[in-house]
Write an enzyme that holds these catalytic residues in place. Sequence first.
Site, PDB file in Angstrom:
ATOM      1  NE  ARG A   3      21.862  57.151  37.871  1.00  0.00           N
ATOM      2  CZ  ARG A   3      21.153  57.542  36.814  1.00  0.00           C
ATOM      3  NH1 ARG A   3      21.577  58.586  36.093  1.00  0.00           N
ATOM      4  NH2 ARG A   3      20.043  56.907  36.473  1.00  0.00           N
ATOM      5  CD  GLU A  33      21.470  63.154  41.261  1.00  0.00           C
ATOM      6  OE1 GLU A  33      20.467  63.122  40.536  1.00  0.00           O
ATOM      7  OE2 GLU A  33      22.586  63.527  40.864  1.00  0.00           O
ATOM      8  CG  HIS A  53      19.931  63.897  37.374  1.00  0.00           C
ATOM      9  ND1 HIS A  53      20.189  62.819  38.169  1.00  0.00           N
ATOM     10  CD2 HIS A  53      19.863  63.400  36.106  1.00  0.00           C
ATOM     11  CE1 HIS A  53      20.270  61.721  37.445  1.00  0.00           C
ATOM     12  NE2 HIS A  53      20.081  62.051  36.188  1.00  0.00           N
TER      13      HIS A  53
END
Length: 344
Positions: free
Chosen positions: A231, A260, A302
């Site tokens: 994270r 994000e 991601h």
Amino acid sequence: MKIAFFEIEGWEKEIVEKELKSHEVFYTKEALVPENAEKYQDFEIVSVFVHSILRKETLAKFKNLKMIATRSAGYDHIDIDFCKQNKIAVYRVPDYGAHVIAEHALALLLTAVKNIPQAIEKTRKGIFNYQGLRGYELKDKTIGIVGTGRIGKHMITFSKALGMNVVAYDAYPDEDFAKKYEFDYIDLEKLLSVSDIISLHVPLLPSTYHLINRKNLSLLKKGVIIINTARGEIIETEALIEGLEKGIISFACLDVIEKEREFAKFQKTLRAGEVLPDSTEYKTFLLNYYFFTHPRVFVTPHNAFNTHEAVRRIVQISVENILNFLKGDRTTLFVNIVETFAKH
């Protein structure tokens, strides 16, 4: 049961329909957020991905919500306390293939030390020589693994296979695993000081927020490589930039960045030419752009989980979680988070 699947792709719909054909199922590509929650208030079960923000203001709009099935391992996008208070069951997918995250972390590391992007770009320009592309070898380097859960354990075995020396930090050490794979658990400060490479594999918790920060930046071994596929908030953005500027950090390999989800929304607003709302988060957003253009920072969006095999497993396990909930089965391996927290 009235069931809604958010952030769903066409091929996922086929799997869901096969297993849940006796229920009323709704599908949408959009995320579940405060702005649209009211129109979905009658659903009793919702399945979401990580871009759905299930805070109190969203969940409070549902009249009969009984279960949330998040198609992710992480659940920091869900207000667990609200769910406990309102007896909403929350299921996740704790292991859809932990090895795929470790594979991505390793791919980012190799991208950095072998100058892969630069080499490809050079040959695409028709320049076939190796000047300026000298890299580093991983054998005998020390890698510090922060977090030795499923993903961290795979990263350890991969690192061992490449001849690296492994040290690890975890709040709950697995000494049997350490003995089997011949590595030592050490405290975090020592790990930061002795590691040539640091790979982060911890969940985002109050105790891991800004785990690497400006206060402990000076402990890092000069020239360290940082890998973060966990994270973004585990690393303080300003600390990472300072480390790069001072030469403390030689490469940053990131699949995640701070804030994000909000950053993606910020970018969408910019592209649409809409007026930006007042926000104190803009500083972090602008600092994120620094990473996108820095020659020693490699950022992916991601994407570590995103393999054909893993995303299929995610959907299948999520459907199994829903079926188990409907049957009243609370003993499934993919355990109800709310019940687990209540017991501990």
